[in-house]
Design a protein around this motif. Sequence first.
Motif, PDB file in Angstrom:
ATOM      1  N   MET A 120       0.818  -1.302  -0.067  1.00 14.13           N
ATOM      2  CA  MET A 120       0.034  -0.091  -0.017  1.00 14.13           C
ATOM      3  C   MET A 120       0.914   1.157   0.035  1.00 14.13           C
ATOM      4  SD  MET A 120      -2.868   1.220   2.780  1.00 14.13           S
ATOM      5  CE  MET A 120      -3.653   2.555   2.813  1.00 14.13           C
ATOM      6  N   TYR A 121       0.501   2.112  -0.768  1.00 15.30           N
ATOM      7  CA  TYR A 121       1.401   3.557  -1.111  1.00 15.30           C
ATOM      8  C   TYR A 121       0.778   4.447   0.145  1.00 15.30           C
ATOM      9  CZ  TYR A 121       2.972   8.005  -2.764  1.00 15.30           C
ATOM     10  OH  TYR A 121       3.432   9.242  -3.059  1.00 15.30           O
ATOM     11  N   VAL A 122       1.919   5.029   1.057  1.00 16.78           N
ATOM     12  CA  VAL A 122       1.485   5.853   1.763  1.00 16.78           C
ATOM     13  C   VAL A 122       2.200   7.237   1.398  1.00 16.78           C
ATOM     14  CG1 VAL A 122       1.674   6.591   4.059  1.00 16.78           C
ATOM     15  CG2 VAL A 122       1.330   4.229   3.792  1.00 16.78           C
ATOM     16  N   ARG A 123       1.458   8.402   1.057  1.00 16.19           N
ATOM     17  CA  ARG A 123       1.775   9.562   0.844  1.00 16.19           C
ATOM     18  C   ARG A 123       3.199  10.253   1.802  1.00 16.19           C
ATOM     19  NH1 ARG A 123      -2.266  13.718  -1.475  1.00 16.19           N
ATOM     20  NH2 ARG A 123      -2.058  12.036  -2.951  1.00 16.19           N
ATOM     21  N   ARG A 124       4.234  10.608   1.019  1.00 16.35           N
ATOM     22  CA  ARG A 124       4.988  11.446   1.994  1.00 16.35           C
ATOM     23  C   ARG A 124       4.565  12.668   2.064  1.00 16.35           C
ATOM     24  NH1 ARG A 124       8.425  14.932   0.880  1.00 16.35           N
ATOM     25  NH2 ARG A 124       8.392  14.444  -1.440  1.00 16.35           N
ATOM     26  N   ILE A 125       4.516  13.350   3.226  1.00 17.02           N
ATOM     27  CA  ILE A 125       4.212  14.659   3.360  1.00 17.02           C
ATOM     28  C   ILE A 125       5.535  15.473   3.280  1.00 17.02           C
ATOM     29  CG2 ILE A 125       3.089  16.622   5.012  1.00 17.02           C
ATOM     30  CD1 ILE A 125       1.149  14.474   4.108  1.00 17.02           C
ATOM     31  N   ALA A 126       5.481  16.542   2.086  1.00 18.00           N
ATOM     32  CA  ALA A 126       6.370  17.020   1.996  1.00 18.00           C
ATOM     33  C   ALA A 126       6.799  18.232   2.971  1.00 18.00           C
ATOM     34  CB  ALA A 126       6.262  18.182   0.670  1.00 18.00           C
ATOM     35  N   ALA A 127       7.981  18.631   3.356  1.00 19.98           N
ATOM     36  CA  ALA A 127       8.462  19.418   4.338  1.00 19.98           C
ATOM     37  C   ALA A 127       8.312  20.774   3.962  1.00 19.98           C
ATOM     38  CB  ALA A 127       9.838  19.466   4.581  1.00 19.98           C
ATOM     39  N   ALA A 128       7.616  21.470   4.678  1.00 12.42           N
ATOM     40  CA  ALA A 128       7.019  22.992   4.417  1.00 12.42           C
ATOM     41  C   ALA A 128       8.130  23.965   4.224  1.00 12.42           C
ATOM     42  CB  ALA A 128       6.105  23.331   5.632  1.00 12.42           C
ATOM     43  N   ALA A 129       8.020  24.749   3.164  1.00 13.12           N
ATOM     44  CA  ALA A 129       8.990  25.568   2.899  1.00 13.12           C
ATOM     45  C   ALA A 129       8.814  26.810   3.438  1.00 13.12           C
ATOM     46  CB  ALA A 129       8.964  26.082   1.222  1.00 13.12           C
ATOM     47  N   LEU A 130       9.660  27.447   4.315  1.00  9.17           N
ATOM     48  CA  LEU A 130       9.232  28.339   5.092  1.00  9.17           C
ATOM     49  C   LEU A 130       8.933  29.872   4.196  1.00  9.17           C
ATOM     50  CD1 LEU A 130      11.804  28.343   8.005  1.00  9.17           C
ATOM     51  CD2 LEU A 130       9.651  27.405   7.789  1.00  9.17           C
ATOM     52  N   THR A 164       4.184  24.106  -0.661  1.00  8.96           N
ATOM     53  CA  THR A 164       4.458  23.144  -0.145  1.00  8.96           C
ATOM     54  C   THR A 164       3.908  22.553   1.241  1.00  8.96           C
ATOM     55  OG1 THR A 164       6.561  23.877   0.894  1.00  8.96           O
ATOM     56  CG2 THR A 164       6.516  22.916  -1.511  1.00  8.96           C
ATOM     57  N   ASP A 165       3.164  23.510   1.772  1.00  4.65           N
ATOM     58  CA  ASP A 165       2.541  23.454   3.133  1.00  4.65           C
ATOM     59  C   ASP A 165       0.980  23.398   2.969  1.00  4.65           C
ATOM     60  OD1 ASP A 165       2.369  26.164   2.592  1.00  4.65           O
ATOM     61  OD2 ASP A 165       3.479  26.811   4.289  1.00  4.65           O
ATOM     62  N   GLU A 166       0.561  22.764   2.073  1.00  3.44           N
ATOM     63  CA  GLU A 166      -1.014  22.654   1.855  1.00  3.44           C
ATOM     64  C   GLU A 166      -1.634  24.151   1.767  1.00  3.44           C
ATOM     65  OE1 GLU A 166      -1.957  20.492   5.764  1.00  3.44           O
ATOM     66  OE2 GLU A 166      -1.230  18.484   4.718  1.00  3.44           O
ATOM     67  N   ALA A 171       8.472  15.095 -12.524  1.00  2.00           N
ATOM     68  CA  ALA A 171       8.025  15.029 -10.994  1.00  2.00           C
ATOM     69  C   ALA A 171       8.974  14.070 -10.341  1.00  2.00           C
ATOM     70  CB  ALA A 171       6.564  14.482 -10.925  1.00  2.00           C
ATOM     71  N   ASN A 172       9.267  14.305  -9.106  1.00  2.00           N
ATOM     72  CA  ASN A 172       9.811  13.482  -8.225  1.00  2.00           C
ATOM     73  C   ASN A 172       9.123  13.365  -6.863  1.00  2.00           C
ATOM     74  OD1 ASN A 172      10.977  15.555  -6.515  1.00  2.00           O
ATOM     75  ND2 ASN A 172      12.473  15.974  -8.154  1.00  2.00           N
ATOM     76  N   SER A 173       9.807  12.497  -5.940  1.00  3.74           N
ATOM     77  CA  SER A 173       9.221  12.436  -4.532  1.00  3.74           C
ATOM     78  C   SER A 173       9.021  13.546  -3.786  1.00  3.74           C
ATOM     79  CB  SER A 173       9.817  11.295  -3.801  1.00  3.74           C
ATOM     80  OG  SER A 173      11.143  11.576  -3.450  1.00  3.74           O
ATOM     81  N   GLU A 174       9.765  14.603  -4.000  1.00  2.00           N
ATOM     82  CA  GLU A 174       9.686  15.686  -3.060  1.00  2.00           C
ATOM     83  C   GLU A 174       8.673  16.684  -3.557  1.00  2.00           C
ATOM     84  OE1 GLU A 174      13.350  18.088  -3.367  1.00  2.00           O
ATOM     85  OE2 GLU A 174      14.737  16.584  -2.150  1.00  2.00           O
ATOM     86  N   HIS A 175       8.048  16.429  -4.792  1.00  2.00           N
ATOM     87  CA  HIS A 175       6.682  17.404  -5.508  1.00  2.00           C
ATOM     88  C   HIS A 175       5.493  16.574  -4.836  1.00  2.00           C
ATOM     89  CE1 HIS A 175       9.778  18.188  -8.989  1.00  2.00           C
ATOM     90  NE2 HIS A 175       9.836  18.979  -8.060  1.00  2.00           N
ATOM     91  N   ASP A 176       5.583  15.638  -4.440  1.00  2.00           N
ATOM     92  CA  ASP A 176       4.329  14.930  -3.961  1.00  2.00           C
ATOM     93  C   ASP A 176       3.657  15.627  -2.693  1.00  2.00           C
ATOM     94  OD1 ASP A 176       2.307  12.746  -3.616  1.00  2.00           O
ATOM     95  OD2 ASP A 176       3.436  12.112  -1.524  1.00  2.00           O
ATOM     96  N   GLY A 177       2.255  16.060  -2.763  1.00  2.00           N
ATOM     97  CA  GLY A 177       1.336  16.670  -2.143  1.00  2.00           C
ATOM     98  C   GLY A 177       1.501  18.130  -2.402  1.00  2.00           C
ATOM     99  N   GLU A 211      -3.792  19.773  -6.282  1.00  2.00           N
ATOM    100  CA  GLU A 211      -2.602  18.927  -5.742  1.00  2.00           C
ATOM    101  C   GLU A 211      -2.131  17.833  -6.869  1.00  2.00           C
ATOM    102  OE1 GLU A 211      -1.855  16.116  -1.787  1.00  2.00           O
ATOM    103  OE2 GLU A 211      -4.072  16.781  -2.020  1.00  2.00           O
ATOM    104  N   LEU A 212      -0.816  17.870  -6.502  1.00  2.00           N
ATOM    105  CA  LEU A 212      -0.069  16.816  -7.205  1.00  2.00           C
ATOM    106  C   LEU A 212       0.393  15.612  -6.451  1.00  2.00           C
ATOM    107  CD1 LEU A 212       1.795  16.038  -9.949  1.00  2.00           C
ATOM    108  CD2 LEU A 212       3.646  17.316  -8.579  1.00  2.00           C
TER     109      LEU A 212
END
Length: 695
Positions: A1-11, A533-535, A554-560, A580-581
Amino acid sequence: MYVRRIAAAALPLAVGLTAAGPAHAADPGEATGPTGQKLTVSATENIDPAGQKVTVTGSGYALDQGIYLAVCAVPKAGEAPSPCLGGTDMSGTSGSSYWISNNPPDYAKDLVKPFTVQSDGKGGFSLELTIKAKDSSADCTQRACAVVTRADHTHSADRDQDVIVPVTFGAGSAPNPEVPAGTVRHQAVRTITPPLGGATDTEADPAAGHLHISTDSGSQSRLATYDTATGAVVGTPIELPAPATVMALDTGSGTLYLGLTNRIASYNTRTKVFSDNLAPVTGNIKYLAADPGADRLYVANQQGRSITVYSTENWQPVGEPVLLPFLPAGLAVDTKRHIGYATYVGGAMENGSLVYRNVLNAIDGSTGKLINSLSLGTTALGSMGVTVDSTSGTGYVANLAAGTVFTVDLQRNRVTGTLTVGANPRSLAYDAGTKTLYAAQTTAGTVAVVDPTKNKVTETLATGDGPDELTLDTERHTLFTVASGKVVQSQYQVSPTVTAAPKAVLVQAGKQAEFRAAAQGSPTPTAGWEVSTDEGRTWQPVAGAAGPKLSFKANSEHDGNRYRAVFSNPVGSIRSTAVELTVTPVPKPSPTDEPTDGPTDGPTDQPTDGPTDQPTGGLSGGNSGGSSGESSGGMDPGPDTTALSGGTTNGGGNSIGGGGSLASTGSTLLPLTIAAAALTALGAAAVALRRRTLA
């Protein structure tokens, strides 16, 4: 099962300084560090995404500690700036990053840049840094980045050297302030000042994109043509035998009719042929109005107090002149029904009192006869300029003394309303394409922009003293106003309205992600893109993204991440809804896909023991001990980082050195000039680049 990685929020680009965190720029281009260091960057906004050189100056740095200078992602408070832009600089001369130190390890003495010792005993530097938005190490097109200094790998956990000056990438200017969709404004494009004499009248030719201006200096009369897009003179102005006080254009044939005081002349704008004395007039010509579809020209004779209809095919009057009791005050044509409308105003003594009569007359173009008259009351100067909306059959008549405009149902011959305008309106013009009425306010030096459906003045356009004649280019929705002998050009503009919003995208890592959006407006809006990057809490421009399509690998950092389009024109901007991507990982090959006849053991020629003479402060990375991801005395490079490694430690991890590690910035960036020295000093140790992602 794929679990989405939450991207770190850009300040956000401006973050408050905390006791344990790095210093951030309070003003563009400069920041002060935790111990008083000062970092200045010569350019920080709208950096060319393809690459741009900036000058970076530092002062107040401790001389006993080395630092790295580079462009890195803006970190969370207390974390190291990472990842960073750059490449594998094996020579120390790329200019994409610098290692600055006055006491480097022995292997790096020829690779570092030394501090300049300042009068206060602190270290300083001035270096040229090459910045670009994206490379294989980091991507600043979709996250906040900055020019930073940070402690080198010999003190990698020290955050006191973190000084951060945010930079932004992109081409062109930032979007205008956001306004509601469809906001209407007028832009003063230019003021045309004729070189010889003041302007007396204008006529716009929408098909040719030209404006014709007649001028009179008292001793010389001319007709000049201007390009409405550039304001430049087109061709050579022609000399006129007499002042052309009024003009009218047959838009079908391109024939410009000129009232030369007591006669009618013409100028063929296509062939450039001028013809004089087509029809002599007894008296002075006050107004002209053309009806191209019927080959008619209406002529208001001031001295004769009359309106005469001429056939432009043979220049013979159509019927007898329509006599008016007072001077004509306005003239217009309903080109759909081929009826001319003339106003007059005058006062007469009735029962010992002066009474004004304001009248709108309708004249049939096919017979030249008066077919209707409409009383507009007894206000002084209550029926002046007139204009017609041929589409709806509505007339507008200026009531100068009352500061209003009558609306008239021309087919029913009755007043249907009164528009409040103010400042003594006289000349009128109506643009059916935008449903906009323009009224020259003679005592205010302005033109009122009126929405007749709302009975509201939406704008007031400054034109200069005594605005008089109004002319419209109805294709480009441009108004030309004659005021004080000059011509003011005003462009009708509408802010963007989103017509197609982007849609959410799901894509596999390594594949192209593509978003599309569309908008309409006048002028045609430009398009850019923003990313969060922070919802959706904070947004920044996607560097280098221009146009209604956004496409990238796209790469994993772009997820979310969330994306939205920004459409902008001179009136203002509007943003689309955000979508959302979702980036899914590349599927792992199944066991049946793996080769069964390959080698089962690693290479036999790998060294089993690392060098015993490793220099203190050497490089390390990779996974040592098989679990911690750090060698003894090394530093955790952080999420999504790459470290240069070599040698062998317990657990099969490869590392070089044990007294420190490369100040990893998430790439092979920060000075991998170190790698060149290390590889030389340590011989042919195996080198492996390993990517680590922290859970």
